[in-house]
Design a protein around this motif. Structure first.
Motif, mmCIF file in Angstrom:
data_model
loop_
_atom_site.group_PDB
_atom_site.id
_atom_site.type_symbol
_atom_site.label_atom_id
_atom_site.label_comp_id
_atom_site.label_asym_id
_atom_site.label_seq_id
_atom_site.Cartn_x
_atom_site.Cartn_y
_atom_site.Cartn_z
ATOM 1 N N LEU A 160 0.833 -1.208 0.000
ATOM 2 C CA LEU A 160 0.000 0.000 0.000
ATOM 3 C C LEU A 160 0.861 1.249 0.000
ATOM 4 O O LEU A 160 0.618 2.197 -0.734
ATOM 5 N N ALA A 209 -4.567 -0.143 -4.256
ATOM 6 C CA ALA A 209 -5.059 0.136 -2.900
ATOM 7 C C ALA A 209 -6.264 -0.717 -2.517
ATOM 8 O O ALA A 209 -6.323 -1.251 -1.409
ATOM 9 N N TYR A 227 -5.181 -4.346 -1.659
ATOM 10 C CA TYR A 227 -4.406 -4.504 -0.422
ATOM 11 C C TYR A 227 -5.245 -4.136 0.809
ATOM 12 O O TYR A 227 -5.114 -4.743 1.868
ATOM 13 N N ARG A 228 -6.119 -3.171 0.638
ATOM 14 C CA ARG A 228 -6.976 -2.798 1.776
ATOM 15 C C ARG A 228 -7.924 -3.966 2.128
ATOM 16 O O ARG A 228 -8.168 -4.243 3.297
#
Lengths: 600, 600
Positions: B549, B555, B558-559
């Motif tokens: 990230l 994003a 990975y979030r």
């Protein structure tokens, strides 16, 4: 093949030593009929029928129903067993005398149903579903409707169904689309498709009475616009004889994971003639009036699965020889020890046993509440009826979801005890898993039951039914905490009850800040509650067993009860810990992920 | 019908961001071949084959094999898919170059197998079982045996089986009765009956190579008297062509709960010609040399069940509309909200996701240990081999039992998400439950794995492999405990690791006083350990996601990883609590009940 044997000793322990049904019956209409001799005779005969007639048909039933051009043929022997059941007058046992029943207490009917359902759940679905239809007509039908439809169903000459689900909706019945249009003669024409209709078509009886949720023209949208109708397969002439075939037909039957012997029908209503039952647009409310008793019915499947799977696993664990006990050879003259010597095999067997016996206690307790509720209803005591209904309503989602989840677990242990052989059809163990899977789904999934418990019963009920039950347990604790032999149980039960109360209040507080808290916590809360409720009943059983031991009862039997209670407190009640921790978490970790980010 | 899609993004995350396979491959023979381009090409092709060829055959396979007069016909399309698989050279991907393989790292083979096994576990059993036979011949066969049998199996022209179980014994192989008598030419005549032989007979290949446990005349009783033999379906001529039919025949196939497309055979050996492999009476030891890799193979079924069931449930949860979100309508223009808005549906989906992704991480980590073990073996480093074998040996019972138990749970959630529809065969969701049930039974039941973990690996290993793994985790904790974003994870992980150590020592102490403690604690200990091990891998994944990230990676992806890790720590890791409490209990509540008092 598993031969069911009715656990008479365990059943008698509950109805005599733990719950004292005879005292209970003193205040229940029809209770005077249920003398000890009558109860013995009924249970003996139910056991015989379950063991000799129903049990041998259990695996046969897995062959399934056949469907041909709208007709359903049930598995070989099912129809003949049903005839014996009707001849025995079983269907009307707890039904009102005024409509062909024997008026015995509902709780006695539950004991009978438990035996039959354990011996052969799938066969038992046919008469079981019919009771739902009988209840509806009894509670909401006109006198004429009762005379026309209820009596033949009570006598078992006809059966009934509940037609709720449609392809687009199951839980969310507000989406029901089936239409009902008024005819000049006051009847209605129903058009639509219902799915998942158990016993929708079969070869047991000449007529089938469908209870159908449908929508009147211009009815309000959603749940407030649903009405309830009676739609018979054959119209009924004024003299009660069968008239012309109504255009309600079975389009196909489902191919399912289990309960193959139960016909799960797609029912097509093509201007089928129906009759309004209950008030217009109040169909769902009418349905809900006996939801609690229907859920008791489903919870029996959990108890039955645990009992039957235990009965299948125990002889295998005693016969099968594999490896040696780690604490020294137990049968040095044999090639290996019987697997019942291994602690983990015992863990599985005792888990099954604790679930079956603990679940049965929960079930009979709920059945006693239902007796009291029915008694209040029959004497026109609306307030009393509502009070007992509330008390029962707190128990039913726990019974339904917790006991079916645990029954399913028990069925899995049964297969594990058999090792690879458990996976083979001929032993019958895997069938119990497949048949029990549905118990977690129908009559409201575990998730739906959990919302009902936490959202409706506990929170919307402002903790009233929860506190009512806590009082029952508190009274038991206070009465027993000074008995030396009960101390280990009471200590843990007391601690659990305290934690349950505090945790419930915590969740209530959090839910007042974040509505998603209810759904986040619900299933863990239900399982957590279930383990504590079952702990109460195991303490009650331990106490009854200690009392009997002292008065010189069958020591081996009562000691085994106490040992099973000890097992439960040691190795099952601690499961509540994890659920207790998880149910208190903020909804964030469930709710934060965007729908589109669940996969990439 | 569920269409499998290889979770390439998740797989790449593990092999690149979490485990850095490229660095790992620098020290592994064959690793130089596994360039990023090669890995991409192989995984892309494996994904295509899994999605396009295997996935559409999954439900077809449920129709089952047919048996006629000793011949087995596999489900429609299975044979053709196998031909494509052989043509693609997949069977020998991680097999030694000297015997027809491509010599790529085993870990890459695991990634490939995971895809194929998830798309169609049942089909994948045929090549999967064959790998067990290949391993045996490779590890213990003579050069001539390798030339004769290993090469055709590696090329996929023939398949292999493992013939261990007999009617009277599965786990307890010391009871094996099949006899092997020496012939004048140095071969043996085998006589006996083996059951539960997966792929014992089929229509994929011209020949089948059976690896058979049998007993020489005058061999010592029990496990010390078992030898290992190669028994080909067709004898093999000196030039490698097929000779006469050997009297090893399939007597019948089993009717099972699931994996219908896999032929589970009763194999009759009637003076069948066989060849000793490995030393006399050392058959069981030979088997055990690759037990760890075989168990990795089975654990894939758990990961696969979770992934496939998740892939089936997610689109349904997005499409099916029922009720409204308790926190306000999410699709006010629609008749109801999609069920993915409901917290409990999310709980089930996230549980499936956390199991699939967490399990995959555990699996790939074990595969890397296997790479290192194989590398040590191939360079003749016995000590290194044993060290890596020990490290892997600590993981494998956890992988096998914990991941198959959780995979089964995930398959159950998949059915629950569908409600009643999950019970209907056509959706394919219930098949995953039925097929996964066996994963908890074969290759050692959960109970047997748990004894292996606690009894053999932890206690008999004097906590060495346990402490080795703890060190791996400790190093991670030390390196990451000061990273702000990792704090919530590290805090809980640290606490769990400490508790695990203390509880293990407590159990070790109690076991030294009471031998039944091992079996009493074992399954709870295994599940407890599993939740902590998975927590470590979720922390590792969260850390890799935070790192990516920061460096500007995708994003959303990975979030979502971090959110899944948060879910795991919030709502799965606490399950260890209950197991942790139960495993510390004295054996008394399991052992005190007399065998004859389990029922009355």
């Amino acid at each position: 093949m598993i031969q069911y044997k009715a656990p008479m000793r365990d059943i008698q322990f509950l109805i005599n030593d733990v719950f004292d049904f005879q005292s209970h019956y003193k205040n229940i209409p029809g209770g005077e009929e249920a003398s000890p001799e009558m109860v013995d005779a009924i249970l003996g005969e139910a056991a015989r029928f379950s063991e000799e007639v129903l049990s041998p048909l259990y695996q046969v039933g897995d062959e399934g129903c056949t469907f041909d051009n709208g007709e359903v043929t049930t598995p070989k022997g099912f129809k003949e067993a049903y005839k014996q059941y009707v001849d025995g007058g079983w269907q009307g046992m707890s039904a009102p005398v005024a409509y062909g029943g024997q008026g015995l207490p509902l709780s006695l009917g539950v004991v009978k149903s438990e035996m039959m359902a354990t011996a052969n759940w799938v066969w038992n679905m046919y008469p079981g579903l019919s009771m739902g239809a009988m209840n509806t007509v009894y509670m909401h039908g006109t006198e004429e409707q009762k005379q026309t439809y209820l009596i033949p169903m009570t006598e078992g000459r006809w059966t009934g169904t509940m037609c709720l689900t449609e392809p687009q909706c199951g839980t969310d019945l507000g989406q029901v689309k089936t239409k009902a249009e008024l005819n000049a003669d006051g009847s209605y024409n129903l058009t639509g498709t219902k799915i998942f209709i158990s016993s929708g078509e079969h070869d047991f009886t000449d007529n089938i009475v469908h209870i159908v949720l449908a929508r009147l023209p211009n009815a309000p949208e959603g749940t407030r616009g649903i009405s309830l109708f009676i739609v018979p397969k054959f119209n009924v002439n004024a003299d009660g004889s069968l008239g012309e075939r109504n255009p309600v037909t079975c389009g196909s039957i489902e191919h399912k994971m289990g309960i193959h012997g139960s016909s799960t029908c797609v029912m097509n209503f093509d201007n089928a003639k129906g009759f309004l039952i209950g008030p217009e647009n109040k169909g769902l409310q009418c349905m809900f009036t006996f939801m609690n008793t229907a859920r008791i019915g489903t919870s029996i499947q959990g108890v039955g699965a645990a009992e039957l799977s235990f009965q299948g696993a125990l002889p295998y664990a005693r016969d099968r020889r594999s490896m040696r006990s780690l604490s020294g050879k137990k049968s040095p003259d044999k090639v290996a020890d019987a697997i019942i010597v291994h602690p983990d095999v015992r863990r599985m067997l005792l888990t099954q046993k604790a679930i079956a016996e603990g679940g049965r206690a929960m079930l009979y307790y709920a059945a006693m509440l239902a007796d009291k509720m029915t008694a209040a209803h029959d004497r026109g005591d609306t307030k009393g009826y509502e009070e007992w209904d509330d008390k029962l309503g707190f128990q039913t989602p726990i019974l339904k979801a917790f006991l079916t989840e645990l029954g399913y677990e028990a069925a899995n242990h049964g297969v594990q005890v058999y090792g690879g052989h458990g996976f083979i059809k001929e032993w019958g163990m895997e069938q119990i898993i497949r048949d029990t899977q549905i118990a977690k789904l129908y009559e409201g999934t575990t998730g739906v039951q959990a919302l009902d418990l936490l959202g409706r019963k506990v929170l919307m009920g402002k903790l009233k039914p929860f506190n009512d039950f806590r009082e029952v347990v508190s009274e038991f604790i206070i009465t027993h905490e000074n008995k030396a032999e009960m101390k280990p149980f009471i200590k843990q039960l007391k601690r659990s009850m305290l934690a349950w109360r505090i945790n419930t209040m915590r969740i209530a507080y959090k839910a007042s800040k974040d509505r998603d808290m209810v759904g986040s916590a619900s299933v863990d809360y239900l399982m957590y509650s279930g383990y504590i409720v079952m702990a109460f009943f195991w303490a009650k059983m331990a106490d009854a067993a200690f009392t009997q031991l002292k008065s010189g009862g069958d020591a081996d039997f009562y000691r085994a009860k106490i040992q099973t209670a000890e097992f439960y407190y040691d190795r099952m009640l601690p499961r509540a810990k994890g659920h207790g921790k998880m149910m208190l978490k903020d909804p964030k970790s469930l709710m934060q992920m965007k729908d589109e980010h669940f996969s990439f």
